[in-house]
Design a protein around this motif. Structure first.
Motif, mmCIF file in Angstrom:
data_model
loop_
_atom_site.group_PDB
_atom_site.id
_atom_site.type_symbol
_atom_site.label_atom_id
_atom_site.label_comp_id
_atom_site.label_asym_id
_atom_site.label_seq_id
_atom_site.Cartn_x
_atom_site.Cartn_y
_atom_site.Cartn_z
ATOM 1 N N SER A 1 22.846 54.309 48.274
ATOM 2 C CA SER A 1 22.335 53.334 47.305
ATOM 3 C C SER A 1 23.482 52.719 46.508
ATOM 4 O O SER A 1 24.612 53.214 46.515
ATOM 5 C CB SER A 1 21.348 54.014 46.355
ATOM 6 O OG SER A 1 22.005 55.019 45.603
ATOM 7 N N ASP B 1 24.816 48.783 52.732
ATOM 8 C CA ASP B 1 23.452 49.212 52.426
ATOM 9 C C ASP B 1 22.516 48.092 52.859
ATOM 10 O O ASP B 1 22.569 46.990 52.314
ATOM 11 C CB ASP B 1 23.341 49.476 50.919
ATOM 12 C CG ASP B 1 21.945 49.856 50.477
ATOM 13 O OD1 ASP B 1 21.101 50.131 51.356
ATOM 14 O OD2 ASP B 1 21.697 49.886 49.253
ATOM 15 N N PHE C 1 19.560 47.550 52.299
ATOM 16 C CA PHE C 1 18.601 47.085 51.299
ATOM 17 C C PHE C 1 19.200 45.964 50.453
ATOM 18 O O PHE C 1 18.516 45.362 49.637
ATOM 19 C CB PHE C 1 18.168 48.233 50.387
ATOM 20 C CG PHE C 1 17.189 49.177 51.033
ATOM 21 C CD1 PHE C 1 16.149 48.694 51.802
ATOM 22 C CD2 PHE C 1 17.311 50.545 50.875
ATOM 23 C CE1 PHE C 1 15.242 49.549 52.401
ATOM 24 C CE2 PHE C 1 16.409 51.416 51.467
ATOM 25 C CZ PHE C 1 15.373 50.917 52.230
ATOM 26 N N ASN D 1 14.924 53.672 43.263
ATOM 27 C CA ASN D 1 14.546 54.517 44.406
ATOM 28 C C ASN D 1 13.154 54.145 44.933
ATOM 29 O O ASN D 1 12.899 54.208 46.141
ATOM 30 C CB ASN D 1 14.594 55.992 44.022
ATOM 31 C CG ASN D 1 16.014 56.511 43.946
ATOM 32 O OD1 ASN D 1 16.913 55.994 44.618
ATOM 33 N ND2 ASN D 1 16.240 57.529 43.126
ATOM 34 N N ARG E 1 13.538 51.154 47.045
ATOM 35 C CA ARG E 1 14.112 51.565 48.330
ATOM 36 C C ARG E 1 13.077 52.269 49.212
ATOM 37 O O ARG E 1 13.208 52.280 50.429
ATOM 38 C CB ARG E 1 15.303 52.499 48.109
ATOM 39 C CG ARG E 1 16.518 51.845 47.477
ATOM 40 C CD ARG E 1 17.635 52.859 47.252
ATOM 41 N NE ARG E 1 18.245 53.254 48.524
ATOM 42 C CZ ARG E 1 19.263 52.630 49.092
ATOM 43 N NH1 ARG E 1 19.792 51.564 48.525
ATOM 44 N NH2 ARG E 1 19.766 53.056 50.245
ATOM 45 N N SER E 2 12.088 52.867 48.584
ATOM 46 C CA SER E 2 11.079 53.595 49.365
ATOM 47 C C SER E 2 10.018 52.653 49.941
ATOM 48 O O SER E 2 9.219 53.048 50.790
ATOM 49 C CB SER E 2 10.391 54.647 48.496
ATOM 50 O OG SER E 2 9.491 54.035 47.579
ATOM 51 N N TYR F 1 16.776 43.866 44.240
ATOM 52 C CA TYR F 1 17.372 45.206 44.203
ATOM 53 C C TYR F 1 18.844 45.132 43.813
ATOM 54 O O TYR F 1 19.317 45.910 42.979
ATOM 55 C CB TYR F 1 17.221 45.892 45.557
ATOM 56 C CG TYR F 1 17.929 47.228 45.624
ATOM 57 C CD1 TYR F 1 17.371 48.354 45.033
ATOM 58 C CD2 TYR F 1 19.169 47.356 46.236
ATOM 59 C CE1 TYR F 1 18.023 49.571 45.054
ATOM 60 C CE2 TYR F 1 19.835 48.565 46.267
ATOM 61 C CZ TYR F 1 19.252 49.669 45.681
ATOM 62 O OH TYR F 1 19.915 50.880 45.691
ATOM 63 N N SER G 1 20.253 46.729 40.265
ATOM 64 C CA SER G 1 21.158 47.880 40.409
ATOM 65 C C SER G 1 22.538 47.631 39.815
ATOM 66 O O SER G 1 23.393 48.512 39.839
ATOM 67 C CB SER G 1 21.289 48.265 41.886
ATOM 68 O OG SER G 1 21.823 47.203 42.647
ATOM 69 N N VAL H 1 11.711 45.121 49.821
ATOM 70 C CA VAL H 1 12.817 45.344 50.750
ATOM 71 C C VAL H 1 12.291 45.091 52.155
ATOM 72 O O VAL H 1 11.083 45.158 52.400
ATOM 73 C CB VAL H 1 13.394 46.778 50.648
ATOM 74 C CG1 VAL H 1 14.117 46.969 49.337
ATOM 75 C CG2 VAL H 1 12.306 47.833 50.838
ATOM 76 N N LEU I 1 13.834 49.346 55.785
ATOM 77 C CA LEU I 1 13.191 50.554 55.255
ATOM 78 C C LEU I 1 13.097 51.642 56.326
ATOM 79 O O LEU I 1 13.466 52.800 56.086
ATOM 80 C CB LEU I 1 11.803 50.200 54.733
ATOM 81 C CG LEU I 1 10.952 51.349 54.201
ATOM 82 C CD1 LEU I 1 11.622 52.002 53.003
ATOM 83 C CD2 LEU I 1 9.560 50.840 53.823
ATOM 84 N N ASP J 1 16.560 52.893 57.179
ATOM 85 C CA ASP J 1 17.132 53.731 56.116
ATOM 86 C C ASP J 1 16.604 55.163 56.203
ATOM 87 O O ASP J 1 17.354 56.124 56.006
ATOM 88 C CB ASP J 1 16.803 53.128 54.751
ATOM 89 C CG ASP J 1 17.568 53.805 53.628
ATOM 90 O OD1 ASP J 1 18.781 53.565 53.504
ATOM 91 O OD2 ASP J 1 16.950 54.603 52.891
#
Length: 560
Positions: A21, A138, A140, A189, A192-193, A372, A376, A396, A401, A404
């Motif tokens: 991340s 990354d 994402f 998070n 990201r999920s 994101y 971040s 995302v 996803l 990842d």
């Protein structure tokens, strides 16, 4: 996976995809590995998918390094033409390791083209020409630019054939070094999920009040908004403009590439009161890439003095961004005060930054991952004002996803399967394969030379003598083996005592009475010449009237 384990896997010579991340320290690990390689004299090429990302590692874009430029396809004729270019041939044939940062923004077709170029130059079918290939990023974050008709499945690098051929070991960094706010970390998070709770949405929607900062940096998704705001604000500040122009040295073509990718603009206009952002990390001077403040005056040299929001006042002295070859020789350098106007920046340009505070407008978000990236950048929710966001801002990509989740699984497998002892053995074998150096004394010597910007291809004469001392050879044996005089070898001992203070030279120590004589003679001369820090051999020899040989004087000076 923690940073130390990832670094051990990198050192083993495996092809690696380094991910995690935002704020997990990917660039930090890459910089440590680059330093490790240079110290062992292993040629490494440092690149990134964009110019901005390349400057974080002091590298170049992969497009420029590989010669693919803006090509969409590579023909056999193109490959032949590229191989005729001497600078490409030289760089590719000498390098052993290739790093590509921000891989999420490199189109899969471009990664395949890089693979084709390296295989063609190296005349091998092995993936990426048998380089150690390291990709970092990354998925994402911001995706590659492609045709409007293309899906991310047709763009993401991990969908390329070359990705499969390279058989990457996945190192997924899990520690967090940027975010100090658990709630913000939880929200990131959740994004990201692929599922963000209503509670998190409520928190973000409520974060639209003024924050406890005089004027936070504004983040926008479009350049037009950023340019408008920075121009308007600078115009509204009273006082005269002061301009700062960057200077470049080195390869002209490479210099043009660097100029276009720099966060510190080639021409920077400031006024006292202007809001600025530091765009380089300098822990010793007290600022980071993203530190915010205002110009409060100019010093006696005309340099801007910035008062950071934490109260510290820092003079923005010129910094240098440079691209070096594997020996530490500078190919091109760019010097400028490390600042840019900071009333507003784009989300794109904010990648890699850590901001103390930011005001974001994500209502025009047009790409999954932009929201994101923006969210971040800040350390905690106290430093965030979110004026609005659309549905895309919290989304995302579905393919990213799923990928990842698989990357996490593969990283755990690698962590379990690769034991530290085995990795150390593989690291030594990789150094040997790359014709690097593993001798600790040579590494230490190379570190010193790198600090001085010197290029070294072979052991220094002092190191060769030092290693013979370590083997137990006598003074006469060393002189005979090296085909040098006793006096020359004795001179080496003086240098060795300074360069390698841990070396045991006691067996070469002259008799005590000789030491006393030489010390008295030296002290007498120093007293007579108080401005001299050391005395040469001949005056000592003359004071002693030839009673002590030059060789014994040299050896005595090692011990007194």
């Amino acid at each position: 996976m923690n940073q130390d384990k990832a670094l051990s896997i990198l050192k083993s010579g495996k092809n690696v995809f380094l991910t995690g991340s935002a704020g997990s320290g990917k660039t930090f690990v890459l910089n440590k590995y680059v330093k490790y390689l240079k110290e062992r004299r292993i040629p490494v090429s440092i690149t990134a998918s964009t110019g901005i990302a390349a400057t974080h590692l002091e590298g170049v874009t992969i497009h420029a390094w590989s010669g693919i430029g803006i090509k969409k396809v590579l023909t056999s004729r193109d490959l032949h033409a590229l191989k005729e270019k001497k600078y490409l041939k030289k760089n590719i044939e000498k390098s052993k390791v290739l790093i590509i940062d921000e891989i999420s923004m490199l189109h899969k077709t471009q990664l395949d083209m890089v693979n084709s170029v390296l295989k063609y130059f190296r005349e091998t079918d092995q993936a990426f020409g048998d380089f150690q290939i390291i990709l970092s990023g990354d998925f994402f974050q911001l995706p590659p630019i492609g045709n409007n008709s293309e899906t991310n499945r047709e763009k993401f690098a991990f969908m390329s054939q070359s990705w499969l051929d390279a058989n990457f070991t996945i190192c997924y960094l899990t520690d967090q070094y940027r975010h100090t706010d658990n709630k913000l970390n939880d929200i990131l998070n959740e994004i990201r999920s692929g599922f963000i709770s209503q509670d998190s949405k409520n928190v973000l929607s409520a974060n639209n009040d003024e924050i406890d900062v005089e004027e936070p940096t504004k983040l926008f998704t479009h350049n037009i908004d950023v340019d408008r705001i920075n121009t308007e604000h600078l115009k509204s500040v009273k006082g005269r403009k002061k301009s700062f122009r960057a200077t470049t040295k080195g390869n002209p073509k490479l210099a043009e590439v660097v100029k276009k990718s720099m966060m510190a603009p080639e021409s920077l206009e400031l006024k006292i009161g202007a809001k600025v952002m530091f765009v380089k990390n300098n822990h010793e001077k007290g600022y980071l890439n993203g530190s915010l403040g205002n110009v409060i005056r100019y010093d006696s040299d005309g340099l801007p003095v910035v008062k950071l929001y934490n109260g510290y006042e820092i003079t923005a002295e010129h910094e240098e961004w440079k691209i070096e070859n594997e020996f530490g020789k500078t190919l091109v350098s760019y010097q400028q005060v490390p600042l840019r106007l900071a009333w507003a920046i784009t989300v794109h340009k904010s990648q890699g930054m850590t901001l103390d505070s930011a005001e974001m407008d994500l209502r025009k978000t047009f790409e999954k991952g932009q929201g994101y990236v923006a969210l971040s950048r800040v350390k905690n929710l106290n430093g965030l004002k979110l004026t609005g966001y659309n549905s895309i801002a919290l989304e995302v990509d579905d393919l990213a996803l799923r990928a990842d989740q698989r990357f996490r699984e593969l990283s755990l497998e690698a962590e379990r399967n690769y034991l530290e002892e085995g990795l150390k053995m593989e690291a030594l074998n990789f150094i040997k394969k790359c014709d690097g150096i593993s001798d600790l004394d040579e590494i230490e010597e190379n570190k010193r030379n790198l600090k001085k910007g010197k290029k070294t291809k072979k052991k220094s004469t002092y190191l060769v003598t030092k290693q013979m001392i370590d083997k137990g050879l006598s003074l006469h044996e060393i002189a005979k083996e090296r085909e040098l005089t006793i006096g020359t070898v004795s001179t080496h001992f003086i240098k060795i005592a300074n360069l390698y203070p841990e070396t045991d030279l006691t067996r070469f120590k002259p008799k005590e009475e000789t030491l006393i004589k030489v010390k008295k003679a030296r002290d007498k001369l120093l007293k007579a010449n108080p401005k001299e820090s050391k005395i040469s051999l001949k005056p000592i020899f003359d004071v002693l009237k030839g009673e002590v040989s030059y060789g014994d004087i040299k050896l005595s000076l090692v011990f007194i």
